[in-house]
Structure formats: C-alpha cells, structure tokens
Design an enzyme around this catalytic site. Structure first.
Site, PDB file in Angstrom:
ATOM      1  N   ARG A 200      13.006  41.266 -12.654  1.00 31.48           N
ATOM      2  CA  ARG A 200      12.760  39.960 -13.275  1.00 31.48           C
ATOM      3  C   ARG A 200      12.380  38.924 -12.226  1.00 31.48           C
ATOM      4  O   ARG A 200      11.454  38.148 -12.400  1.00 31.48           O
ATOM      5  CB  ARG A 200      13.997  39.510 -14.033  1.00 31.48           C
ATOM      6  N   ASP A 229      11.324  47.228 -14.710  1.00 32.08           N
ATOM      7  CA  ASP A 229      11.649  46.703 -16.033  1.00 32.08           C
ATOM      8  C   ASP A 229      10.370  46.184 -16.675  1.00 32.08           C
ATOM      9  O   ASP A 229       9.273  46.332 -16.113  1.00 32.08           O
ATOM     10  CB  ASP A 229      12.718  45.606 -15.966  1.00 32.08           C
ATOM     11  N   HIS A 300      12.347  49.423 -21.694  1.00 34.30           N
ATOM     12  CA  HIS A 300      12.146  48.541 -20.547  1.00 34.30           C
ATOM     13  C   HIS A 300      11.041  49.073 -19.638  1.00 34.30           C
ATOM     14  O   HIS A 300      11.158  49.061 -18.418  1.00 34.30           O
ATOM     15  CB  HIS A 300      13.457  48.375 -19.771  1.00 34.30           C
ATOM     16  N   GLU A 365      18.844  49.924 -24.651  1.00 37.44           N
ATOM     17  CA  GLU A 365      17.945  49.039 -25.390  1.00 37.44           C
ATOM     18  C   GLU A 365      16.550  49.632 -25.559  1.00 37.44           C
ATOM     19  O   GLU A 365      15.548  49.055 -25.127  1.00 37.44           O
ATOM     20  CB  GLU A 365      17.885  47.673 -24.691  1.00 37.44           C
ATOM     21  N   PHE A 463      27.649  38.955 -13.467  1.00 39.29           N
ATOM     22  CA  PHE A 463      27.645  37.803 -12.578  1.00 39.29           C
ATOM     23  C   PHE A 463      26.437  36.889 -12.800  1.00 39.29           C
ATOM     24  O   PHE A 463      26.302  35.879 -12.111  1.00 39.29           O
ATOM     25  CB  PHE A 463      27.678  38.267 -11.119  1.00 39.29           C
ATOM     26  N   ASP A 464      25.575  37.228 -13.756  1.00 43.45           N
ATOM     27  CA  ASP A 464      24.523  36.281 -14.133  1.00 43.45           C
ATOM     28  C   ASP A 464      25.028  35.286 -15.173  1.00 43.45           C
ATOM     29  O   ASP A 464      24.320  34.345 -15.524  1.00 43.45           O
ATOM     30  CB  ASP A 464      23.294  37.008 -14.667  1.00 43.45           C
TER      31      ASP A 464
END
Length: 584
Positions: A200, A229, A300, A365, A463-464
């Site tokens: 990302r 991704d 993804h 996903e 942790f995001d």
C-alpha cells in the site's frame, strides 16, 4: 486487512512524498521525542545497570551483594565463530551507543564480558534461552545457540543506565556498575513476529532495516514481509517483467477514507531489486530474524492482473488499485496459466528467502463472485466433483484445491504454507500454519484441528489502529482503536484449550497495514511503544506479567528510542502526549 476492517477507509495521504528515497520533505517531517537531550549535562556519569528494568523482563533474576565495574579497559571476548564475533561487535556498539565507552573485542582482559556458546549445555529451556552471570571479575553470557547469546546481549543493552539520551550526545561514562547477579531467561513462544505491508505504501531499504533494528531490540525473531497486494507489486519475477513495469505503480491514491477522489498523482514504480532483498535478508539474519515473505493469492492480486490480465476471469482490462478495500477480481483458478505463474513466483520467493520455513500465501478476502460466473473455474469445479457441503461452497473448495497444489509444490522445496485464517474454511492440509487475525476463535479452531497457529487478532495486534479513542488527535488511520493497554492485557492461549491444542499455538504476531502510513516516522509512531508491550506477551510467561511494572520499565527503555532517533507515541506519558500540539 486484512482489509475488511479497513474496506471503508482510505489514506489522507501525501503520496507524492514517497519514502523509497531519503527525501528532504520526508526528513523535514521527522519528529523528535520530547525527552531527547533533556538533562544531558547534569547527570552523575557513574551509574548502575539494572536487570529489573528490562523489557521484556527476564524470567529469573537472582542478585547478590557487590558490583562488577565496567570501564573502558573492559574487554569483550567470545567463542571464536563468525556468529559470535558478530555478537561481540554488536555488544561493543550497543555499549558505546548508551554509555560512550569504546570497549575492545579480543582476548580476555583483566576484566571482561565473555560471550560463551555451549551447544550441548543442559539446563536451558529452549534454543533461544540464555544465562547471564555477573561476578566481581566480569560478566559471562552463556547459551546453547548464538541466537540465545544475542538475546542475552539485548538484556545487557537494556539494563545499561541511560548515560546518553539522544544521537547527538557525546557524554562518556567512566564506569558502569553491574550488580552481582544471575539471570536465567527463555521465551514463551518460538515465533515472535511483526508484519509490515510494503504494498500500500512502500518503505525504503533503510527504513526496513530500522524496523528490523526495532524488532531485534524487543527480542522478535520473525519479520513477515507483505510484498504484494492490489495496490502494488514489490519484487521482480523472471518471465513476468510487467509485474514491476506495470504492477509496481498506480495512477493515484484515494483521498480520505475511500472518498470518491484520488490525488491523481502517480505512485511508483516502487519495488525492491534482488540485491536489495538479499541485503535485507542478511541484515535480518545477522540479528537472528527470519523473514517470512507473503504473496497473497488468489485474492489481493489486482496489481498482478493489471500486468497480466489473462490471469483473471474476465480478461480485464484491470488497473492497479487506487482505493483500499476488497477487490472482486482474483486469479482464475481454472486457467492453467495461473498455476504456471504461481510456480514462477514461488520459485523466485524461495530463492530470495532461502531460510524461511514458511511461504505465506495469504488466502484471505478472496471473493468468489467471478469464479461463480467463470466457465474455466466452473469446469474445474465439475471435474473435481466439488459440491456445496458442510458449510463450504464449491468455490470455497476450489480455493482449497488451489492452496493444496501450492502446498504440494512448496513441499518439493522443503517449505510449508502459511496463511490467514480464511484458509481454515477451504480444506487446506494441517501442515499449513494459520495466522489467526479475525479474533481468537479461528486460532483455537485451527489448533484443535492440528494446525500450528500464530495468534494475530485484530483486537490486540493491529498496529495500524489508532492508539486512543479520540480519533481527532491521532494521525489518519483505520478507524479501529488499539490502546497499548489492550496490546498488553491478553493471553494468546485461549482458556479451555487442551494441552495438545495449546501446543499448536506457536507464536504471536503484530500487523502493520500501511494504507494510511505514508512516512517512516509515522510507521515508527504506530509501532512504538506498542511493540514493547507485545514483546512481553511474546516472551514472558502469562503469570509473570504486570502492567504497572511494564510501564515503569518501558519508561526506561524509551531512552534507547531517543538514542536511535526512533519516533514513538507518548500515550503512556500524558504530560508529554501532544505537548506541542496542545499549544494550538
């Protein structure tokens, strides 16, 4: 991610200031921590080390009376192997970083710190266990492996008094007094990891190495590297050059949290060369960290489909993702070219990461809407005789079929599959190691089925997520909230698990998804000090942990963050939190 938690969110990103290079604008945004440099001129330079202020706290500390005096004349000696010589050099550098003392490495002097490797020693609970003995004549660190010695060195490093407080401090301590003591320690879990998403947003080689240094300080031994991704492909694969010429760049990045606008600013091409990856792998290995690479499949994969549209069900055209969330287009399992592509990717990954026992194939996903409509996939489903049963659709079983083929191919290379907990719903073999991200329940289920499991629930390990409930005072992130107290206050082994199932819980991992993390200093802010809290979950026995005691010890440990210039959050220290921002 995985991204169901963030599917409605998006980055308020200044994507033009990309962290691949050490850019001036990037560095100008680096923040300094409030305490750096304070009181540098007014301290007694002869101070005592303290094993009771280490994070994670060693299992047992037995103190005697008296001290060993470490001075510039103290010599570091070691068992004469390459690993141990490197360990000795690390210790010398760590001592200099904190105290200013320049200890020599060589033959044993009149006073010494001896690093001793005893491969067949008895009395150690695990290969990573260590023992520290401090006598009036010196310090001895003993372990059955060089990794164990390294963790003993980390304990020495963290026990040192805070003579220096920042990178620019030039003070030199004339002496450090070590209390006579015996320290015995070993980790609770063999797998202690953190995942970093470099798809990302891309992070430079230098910043990845800083992250590895942070992991080493906190006794972690696994770095899960998310390299592909929908929004970017980050390494080269022979025979598939478009993965980096097309798949490593996107035409823009969404503004806000998945608004209808993007910044219309090209992002990339950003990817790691083979040489850069090998350099990072060695850097990690020198610190006893194994890198576990992830190539998510069959979902993804939009960046790969943009490069090679024939691998998708519709044939495209596809575009490298500019938005966050879950994309409907995935690899076409019924296309023979797809598995040829997968094998080429696996071949390259196994070559780049020769020491990882696992290759993470994601599996999360992966919407099946395209498979339901794809003649090739439906033909393969019919050939395999898949029908809806036992709560699994025939398309779910097709994903399991693909995963098992990957498992079999990896087995020929001596590797195992790792993946997210969705794999439990498609019938993978129990040789697959499961990352339990959707809470504790999938991990318990996987362990009962016989899978090895790494606990990584979003409720405690993402942790995001913001670090406080008031999102207005946090950097733009996912709307989830994970205060440091919640990172600390949980048990990775669920109550009620049988002893056999509990033995399959092999570790704990933090995850840092980077949809909203555009800068190095923001990355470090999201990791620290929450990683310190998680390190005690990973390393210490459940009944030995104390939140109040941890806060006091972390207050000392953050001095090292200041020395290395790492940015960290100040939520644990309310008087310092937002000290500058509160003025406005």
């Amino acid at each position: 991610m995985l991204f169901a938690m963030c599917s409605l969110l998006a980055c308020a990103t200044a994507a033009f200031a990309h962290p691949r290079s050490t850019m001036a604008i990037h560095n100008s945004l680096k923040t300094t921590n409030v305490q750096q440099g304070e009181d540098c001129e007014n301290e007694d330079l002869i101070q005592q080390a303290d094993f009771n202020k280490v994070v994670p706290l060693p299992a047992t500390i037995t103190q005697g009376k008296g001290f060993f005096s470490m001075t510039a004349k103290t010599v570091i000696s070691c068992t004469p192997t390459d690993d141990m010589k490197r360990n000795a050099a690390f210790l010398a550098q760590y001592v200099k970083d904190v105290t200013g003392m320049a200890l020599s490495v060589g033959t044993k002097g009149s006073t010494s710190i001896a690093l001793v490797l005893v491969p067949k020693a008895k009395g150690f609970a695990s290969p990573e266990a260590y023992r520290i003995a401090v006598t009036k004549k010196g310090i001895t660190v003993t372990a059955p492996t060089a990794a164990g010695v390294f963790y003993g060195i980390q304990t020495l490093r963290k026990a040192l008094p805070g003579i220096r407080h920042c990178a620019n401090c030039e003070k030199v301590a004339p002496e450090v007094q070590w209390p006579l003591a015996t320290v015995n320690d070993s980790p609770r879990f063999g797998y202690r990891g953190m995942m970093l998403d470099c798809s990302r947003h891309f992070f430079s080689v230098a910043e990845v190495k800083r992250v590895l240094d942070i992991l080493a300080l906190h006794n972690l031994n696994r770095f899960h590297w998310h390299l592909t991704d929908d929004q970017g492909w980050r390494f080269e694969v022979p025979g598939y050059p478009k993965l980096t010429t097309i798949g490593s760049k996107r035409n823009g990045t969404v503004l806000g949290r998945n608004s209808e606008l993007t910044d219309r600013t090209p992002y990339g091409p950003y990817f790691y060369t083979d040489a850069e990856i090998r350099d990072i792998v060695k850097y990690a290995a020198d610190r006893y960290i194994t890198i576990v690479p992830e190539v998510d499949m069959p979902g993804h994969m939009t960046a790969a489909l943009a490069a090679y549209p024939e691998l998708g069900c519709t044939g495209g055209p596809y575009e490298v993702g500019q938005y966050w969330g879950v994309y409907q287009d995935i690899l076409c399992a019924g296309n023979p070219k797809t598995f040829e592509f997968i094998k080429a990717v696996i071949d390259k990954v196994c070559d780049l990461f020769p020491t990882s026992p696992y290759i993470n194939i994601g599996g999360d996903e992966a919407p099946k809407s395209r498979w339901k409509e794809c003649p090739k996939d439906q033909k393969l489903i019919s050939q395999q005789g898949f029908v809806d049963k036992d709560g699994q659709t025939k398309e779910d079983q097709l994903q399991g079929y693909l995963a098992r083929r990957v498992e079999a191919y990896l087995a020929t290379k001596g590797r195992k599959v790792m993946g997210w907990d969705e794999l439990l719903g498609c019938g993978v073999d129990t040789t697959a190691t499961i990352l339990s991200w959707q809470g504790a329940e999938p991990g318990a289920k996987g362990a009962k089925l016989g899978h090895d499991v790494v606990m990584s629930p979003n409720s405690n390990c993402y942790f995001d997520f913001d670090q406080s409930e008031d999102h207005s005072i946090e950097p733009t992130n996912c709307y989830g909230t994970l205060p440091i107290e919640k990172v600390y206050d949980w048990n990775p082994v669920a109550n009620g698990l049988s002893a056999a199932a509990a033995n399959h819980i092999i570790g704990v991992q933090a995850n840092v998804w980077a949809e909203y993390i555009c800068y190095d200093h923001v990355l470090e802010y999201m990791i620290l000090p929450r990683l310190a809290a998680l390190s005690e979950v990973q390393w210490m026995q459940q009944d030995k942990r104390s939140w109040k005691d941890f806060v006091a010890r972390e207050t000392k440990l953050r001095n090292l963050y200041g020395i290395y210039g790492w940015t960290y959050a100040h939520h644990l220290w309310p008087d310092e939190f937002r000290k500058v921002a509160k003025q406005y």
